[in-house]
Design a protein around this motif. Structure first.
Motif, PDB file in Angstrom:
ATOM      1  N   LEU A  70       0.859  -1.186   0.000  1.00  0.00           N
ATOM      2  CA  LEU A  70       0.000   0.000   0.000  1.00  0.00           C
ATOM      3  C   LEU A  70       0.893   1.234   0.000  1.00  0.00           C
ATOM      4  N   GLY A  71       0.524   2.238  -0.817  1.00  0.00           N
ATOM      5  CA  GLY A  71       1.376   3.399  -0.967  1.00  0.00           C
ATOM      6  C   GLY A  71       2.473   3.065  -1.976  1.00  0.00           C
ATOM      7  N   PRO A  72       3.404   4.018  -2.255  1.00  0.00           N
ATOM      8  CA  PRO A  72       3.460   5.361  -1.692  1.00  0.00           C
ATOM      9  C   PRO A  72       2.708   6.411  -2.502  1.00  0.00           C
ATOM     10  N   GLU A  73       2.160   6.000  -3.672  1.00  0.00           N
ATOM     11  CA  GLU A  73       1.476   6.972  -4.527  1.00  0.00           C
ATOM     12  C   GLU A  73       0.051   7.226  -4.041  1.00  0.00           C
ATOM     13  N   GLY A  74      -0.468   8.406  -4.336  1.00  0.00           N
ATOM     14  CA  GLY A  74      -1.876   8.699  -4.105  1.00  0.00           C
ATOM     15  C   GLY A  74      -2.243   9.127  -2.709  1.00  0.00           C
ATOM     16  N   GLY A  75      -1.248   9.269  -1.817  1.00  0.00           N
ATOM     17  CA  GLY A  75      -1.560   9.686  -0.456  1.00  0.00           C
ATOM     18  C   GLY A  75      -1.548  11.193  -0.305  1.00  0.00           C
ATOM     19  N   LEU A  76      -1.668  11.643   0.923  1.00  0.00           N
ATOM     20  CA  LEU A  76      -1.738  13.072   1.214  1.00  0.00           C
ATOM     21  C   LEU A  76      -0.856  13.402   2.408  1.00  0.00           C
ATOM     22  N   ALA A  77       0.026  14.377   2.250  1.00  0.00           N
ATOM     23  CA  ALA A  77       0.875  14.842   3.340  1.00  0.00           C
ATOM     24  C   ALA A  77       0.283  16.101   3.955  1.00  0.00           C
ATOM     25  N   PRO A  95       4.164  16.705  11.124  1.00  0.00           N
ATOM     26  CA  PRO A  95       3.877  16.167   9.784  1.00  0.00           C
ATOM     27  C   PRO A  95       3.279  14.763   9.861  1.00  0.00           C
ATOM     28  N   VAL A  96       2.288  14.511   9.025  1.00  0.00           N
ATOM     29  CA  VAL A  96       1.662  13.192   8.927  1.00  0.00           C
ATOM     30  C   VAL A  96       1.344  12.919   7.454  1.00  0.00           C
ATOM     31  N   TRP A  97       1.176  11.633   7.144  1.00  0.00           N
ATOM     32  CA  TRP A  97       0.847  11.218   5.785  1.00  0.00           C
ATOM     33  C   TRP A  97      -0.264  10.197   5.861  1.00  0.00           C
ATOM     34  N   SER A  98      -1.261  10.327   4.995  1.00  0.00           N
ATOM     35  CA  SER A  98      -2.376   9.392   5.011  1.00  0.00           C
ATOM     36  C   SER A  98      -2.452   8.638   3.688  1.00  0.00           C
ATOM     37  N   LEU A  99      -2.927   7.387   3.772  1.00  0.00           N
ATOM     38  CA  LEU A  99      -3.093   6.565   2.570  1.00  0.00           C
ATOM     39  C   LEU A  99      -4.120   7.156   1.620  1.00  0.00           C
ATOM     40  N   SER A 100      -5.130   7.829   2.160  1.00  0.00           N
ATOM     41  CA  SER A 100      -6.182   8.400   1.317  1.00  0.00           C
ATOM     42  C   SER A 100      -5.760   9.776   0.831  1.00  0.00           C
ATOM     43  N   ALA A 101      -6.339  10.172  -0.306  1.00  0.00           N
ATOM     44  CA  ALA A 101      -6.006  11.470  -0.880  1.00  0.00           C
ATOM     45  C   ALA A 101      -6.912  12.583  -0.375  1.00  0.00           C
ATOM     46  N   GLY A 102      -7.849  12.247   0.509  1.00  0.00           N
ATOM     47  CA  GLY A 102      -8.707  13.273   1.089  1.00  0.00           C
ATOM     48  C   GLY A 102      -9.915  13.623   0.254  1.00  0.00           C
ATOM     49  N   ASP A 103     -10.272  12.777  -0.750  1.00  0.00           N
ATOM     50  CA  ASP A 103     -11.457  13.078  -1.543  1.00  0.00           C
ATOM     51  C   ASP A 103     -12.489  11.985  -1.319  1.00  0.00           C
ATOM     52  N   THR A 104     -13.228  11.623  -2.362  1.00  0.00           N
ATOM     53  CA  THR A 104     -14.275  10.623  -2.181  1.00  0.00           C
ATOM     54  C   THR A 104     -13.742   9.202  -2.140  1.00  0.00           C
ATOM     55  N   GLY A 105     -12.452   9.006  -2.353  1.00  0.00           N
ATOM     56  CA  GLY A 105     -11.913   7.663  -2.482  1.00  0.00           C
ATOM     57  C   GLY A 105     -11.402   7.052  -1.201  1.00  0.00           C
ATOM     58  N   ALA A 179       5.993   9.118  10.049  1.00  0.00           N
ATOM     59  CA  ALA A 179       7.384   9.066   9.606  1.00  0.00           C
ATOM     60  C   ALA A 179       7.458   8.273   8.310  1.00  0.00           C
ATOM     61  N   ALA A 180       8.374   8.668   7.428  1.00  0.00           N
ATOM     62  CA  ALA A 180       8.549   7.984   6.152  1.00  0.00           C
ATOM     63  C   ALA A 180       9.280   6.665   6.348  1.00  0.00           C
ATOM     64  N   GLY A 181       9.003   5.702   5.454  1.00  0.00           N
ATOM     65  CA  GLY A 181       9.689   4.424   5.500  1.00  0.00           C
ATOM     66  C   GLY A 181       8.741   3.266   5.265  1.00  0.00           C
ATOM     67  N   ASP A 182       9.255   2.057   5.418  1.00  0.00           N
ATOM     68  CA  ASP A 182       8.474   0.841   5.217  1.00  0.00           C
ATOM     69  C   ASP A 182       7.908   0.342   6.545  1.00  0.00           C
ATOM     70  N   TYR A 183       6.622  -0.049   6.502  1.00  0.00           N
ATOM     71  CA  TYR A 183       5.931  -0.535   7.698  1.00  0.00           C
ATOM     72  C   TYR A 183       5.382  -1.938   7.432  1.00  0.00           C
ATOM     73  N   ARG A 184       5.340  -2.726   8.507  1.00  0.00           N
ATOM     74  CA  ARG A 184       4.643  -4.011   8.513  1.00  0.00           C
ATOM     75  C   ARG A 184       3.701  -4.018   9.720  1.00  0.00           C
ATOM     76  N   LEU A 185       2.424  -4.174   9.443  1.00  0.00           N
ATOM     77  CA  LEU A 185       1.415  -4.185  10.500  1.00  0.00           C
ATOM     78  C   LEU A 185       0.779  -5.568  10.551  1.00  0.00           C
TER      79      LEU A 185
END
Length: 528
Positions: A70-77, A95-105, A179-185
């Motif tokens: 998931l990511g890194p394209e299409g998100g919102l900082a 600073p934070v980054w979200s997976l969603s772009a903040g619109d209807t998606g 924070a930027a980088g790779d995550y495993r949840l």
């Protein structure tokens, strides 16, 4: 001979090793309209998958989360807004980054594959286990303008577990990282069956967060493109279309994946007052016949209903007070009735979609949704809440009609529906498109909403409800054609025109009265 056989074996082994493909990089998919967490139950087996927008539309099992990035394209900082509403994300300005772009998606959490009657308490527990990555992860929903509700996460102010009702979809979910980088949840879904047995399943999610470069202190959501048209023409707005999912490695089979849901049916004549649950407005195409209907998701399979047979009832439990900075809703402290962007129990949750198979396969490009007028006692507005709480107004009855919105194919979206006063509202809506054969199709209908406990929703049925367009789908308005909306600029202009007519009529009456008096005076003096 033995040496020759050994050499041949080594050669074959080397050749076989050279033909073995390297481990493929997990595919990246878009989160627009996706079910990031899709839980399903088949017998005693629970599965946890990721479904992209196309899989959601077809209602089929999705990808193994471990085989998707998931990511890194299409998100919102952005940055954490000031105030208590978003304090669970960290200090204001961080600073934070979200997976969603903040619109209807916005993506969703989905338990529609779990029947409530199969569970002891009707709930599915979702628990966050190990979190590997450089920062903090938080999942939250947008519960209104400038407000948010944390679901689960790894931060100190957020719980690591949440209970989700079975057979529901929690939309408008933001996955945020600081924070930027790779995550495993690691996520675990579990449920208690009626038999007394507890079942569970676990999955690992991979997220790649890019460098977080906020555009401002409180960045706006990704704004749809806006096009200015000649005077007298509606202003069209376009949403970013859901991106096609990139091919992924063949997902590992889930434990007994559930069968695909039955196709939705179409019903007519059965009047429905809907005050709770999920409904969508959207078009259907049959040959050249193009019709707007209401998709009622309160049952499985869903039922497509005629707009004339449906009244949405907004009860007083949907009342809120207008916060500061929301002038399009009224003055700060005013009361409005708000159907929120995210689903809430006891409140109807209307959305819009262009996901009917006939539309996805039979229409080119986008569907144009036009608001042609609003007849009601107060102001109506439809707006989106971005990832960090900022409003993006789509429709506003205080502005001139018509107003347009371009909706990409295979879109399913929800927004905030606001009404300033109780009473009956009739929204004249039109949806238009072009078939793959090049034929323009359009339909105009009336969407009826009863606002407030004091409003009788059954009064919304009958004349003026449902149909505002011709059955031949030629776009000619009938039924409510020519009716003047009681809110918006159109009503103001009509009132002004009526005033001009009254003034003119008064002037003529005065002139006739003076002439009559003059005539009587001449008669009295003997003049002819």
């Amino acid at each position: 001979m033995r040496a020759g056989a050994a050499g041949l074996a080594l050669a074959v082994l080397a050749l076989t090793a050279g033909m073995t493909p390297a481990a493929a990089e997990p595919a990246a998919i878009t989160t627009v309209g996706a079910d990031l967490v899709s839980v399903a139950l088949d017998g005693d087996a629970l599965s946890l998958r990721i479904r992209d927008a196309a899989q959601v539309a077809r209602d089929v099992p999705g990808h193994d989360p471990a085989e998707v990035i998931l990511g890194p394209e299409g998100g919102l900082a952005g940055r954490v807004p000031p105030g208590e509403a978003f304090a669970f994300l960290g200090p204001a300005g961080q600073p934070v980054w979200s997976l969603s772009a903040g619109d209807t998606g916005f993506p969703a959490l989905d338990t529609t594959g779990v029947r409530p009657d199969a569970l002891a308490d009707g709930m599915v527990a979702l628990t966050l286990g190990a979190v590997e990555g450089p920062g903090t992860f938080t999942a939250y929903t947008l519960s209104g303008l400038g407000t948010a509700s944390p679901l689960f996460g790894s931060g100190a102010k957020v719980t690591r577990s949440v209970k989700l009702p079975a057979a529901t979809r929690t939309a408008g979910v933001v996955w945020a990282f600081d924070a930027a980088g790779d995550y495993r949840l690691t996520l675990t879904a579990s449920a208690a069956l009626r038999s007394g047995k507890t079942v569970s399943t676990e999955a690992t999610y991979r997220i790649r967060v890019p460098a977080i470069v906020p555009a401002g202190q409180v960045p706006p959501p990704a704004a749809p493109q806006q096009t200015t048209r000649p005077t007298g023409q509606p202003t069209a707005r376009t949403f970013a279309a859901p991106a096609e999912a990139k091919p992924a490695a063949a997902p590992k089979p889930a434990a007994a994946p559930p069968p695909a849901a039955k196709a939705a049916t179409t019903a007519a004549g059965a009047r429905q007052v809907i005050a709770d649950g999920h409904v969508d407005m959207g078009p259907q195409l049959a040959g050249d016949a193009w019709t707007i209907r209401i998709k009622d998701d309160r049952t499985s399979p869903a039922v497509w209903r005629e707009t004339a047979d449906v009244v949405l009832h907004v009860k007083d439990n949907a009342k809120i007070t207008v916060p500061a900075g929301a002038d399009f809703l009224g003055k700060q402290g005013d009361t409005v009735w708000l159907l929120p962007q995210s689903q809430q129990a006891g409140i109807v949750w209307p959305g819009w979609n262009t996901q009917h198979p006939s539309v996805v396969s039979g229409i080119k490009s986008t569907v144009t949704w036009t608001l042609k007028g609003v007849n009601g006692p107060g102001r109506y507005a439809l707006f989106l809440t971005g990832s960090f709480g900022k409003a993006d107004v789509l429709f506003d009855s205080a502005k001139a009609f018509p107003q347009q919105l371009a909706v990409p194919l295979n879109t399913h979206a929800h927004g905030n529906w606001a009404f300033s006063k109780p009473g009956l509202y009739r929204l004249t809506v039109q949806m238009s498109g072009t078939t793959t054969a090049g034929k323009a199709v359009t339909d105009t209908k009336t969407l009826t909403i009863a606002v407030g406990d004091s409003t009788d929703p059954t009064g919304g049925f009958g004349p003026g409800s449902g149909s505002a367009g011709g059955g031949d789908n030629d776009g000619k308005e009938q039924g409510s054609a020519g009716r003047l909306p009681r809110t918006g600029t159109g009503w103001v202009l009509s009132a002004g025109a009526a005033g001009v007519v009254l003034v003119a009529a008064g002037a003529v009456l005065v002139l006739l009265t003076r002439r009559r008096r003059a005539g009587l005076a001449d008669t009295a003096t003997g003049n002819t």
